[in-house]
Design a protein around this motif. Structure first.
Motif, short mmCIF file in Angstrom:
data_model
loop_
_atom_site.label_atom_id
_atom_site.label_comp_id
_atom_site.label_asym_id
_atom_site.label_seq_id
_atom_site.Cartn_x
_atom_site.Cartn_y
_atom_site.Cartn_z
N GLU A 143 -4.89 0.84 -8.82
CA GLU A 143 -5.11 -0.58 -8.53
C GLU A 143 -4.30 -1.47 -9.48
N ARG A 186 -0.87 -1.42 -8.20
CA ARG A 186 -0.75 -2.19 -6.96
C ARG A 186 -0.55 -3.67 -7.30
N GLU A 187 -1.32 -4.17 -8.27
CA GLU A 187 -1.19 -5.56 -8.70
C GLU A 187 0.17 -5.80 -9.36
N THR A 232 2.57 1.61 -3.38
CA THR A 232 1.60 2.05 -4.39
C THR A 232 1.37 3.54 -4.27
N GLU A 264 0.84 -1.21 0.00
CA GLU A 264 0.00 0.00 0.00
C GLU A 264 0.87 1.25 0.00
#
Length: 175
Positions: free
Chosen positions: A47, A50-51, A23, A20
């Motif tokens: 997102e 983040r992946e 990111t 987190e």
């Protein structure tokens, strides 16, 4: 480096619990790059990144710089994987970022060196990266560390707003 701390930041492989914070740093990086003509939308890609960063972390391709437990920088990297056979095994440095308060103190160079060492351990013979053409500071940073330009990307706006006319056919006859 932190004026309120006597410790120097440490560089280590990221843990799943770091994703987190990393990111959020990536979002800051992407926002900063907009001033250098990047077209990547930071928040819209949060997102997805983040992946992507999670995949880097699982494959030992995500380093973090920590100061008193807080993440203040990161580098993400991987070995180049493609369908073509190459003469060399290349590592790809996809991102490197250091918080503004920690810049110009050697932390970016330390992250870069650590990423290069990890890539060498994974079998890379060379490291490639991309930098925005307008980002002179980043270009100087890498050139100072021995990186050389080997490929140039070019772009042209082909929308009506970009200056393309109805008669712009790009035929050989016009050249």
């Amino acid at each position: 480096m932190d004026p309120n701390s006597n410790s120097r930041p440490t560089i280590e492989l990221a843990r799943p619990s770091d994703l987190e914070a990393v990111t959020e740093l990536w979002v800051r990086l992407a926002r900063d790059q907009r001033s250098h003509d990047s077209v990547i939308r930071a928040d819209a890609n949060r997102e997805t990144m983040r992946e992507t960063l999670a995949a880097h972390q699982v494959n030992d391709g995500l380093l973090v710089a920590r100061d008193a437990g807080r993440i203040v920088g990161f580098a993400s990297f991987s070995l180049e994987r493609g369908s073509l056979e190459l003469d060399t095994t290349r590592g790809l440095l996809s991102n490197i970022y250091v918080e503004a308060a920690y810049r110009d103190q050697g932390l970016g160079a330390a992250l870069l060196e650590a990423a290069e060492a990890e890539l060498a351990d994974q079998g890379a013979d060379a490291v490639v990266l991309e930098v925005m053409a307008e980002n002179e500071a980043a270009r100087r940073f890498y050139e100072h560390r021995g990186y050389e330009t080997y490929r140039v990307a070019m772009t042209r706006d082909i929308t009506a707003e970009g200056g393309r006319s109805e008669n712009d056919t790009h035929s050989k006859e016009d050249e």
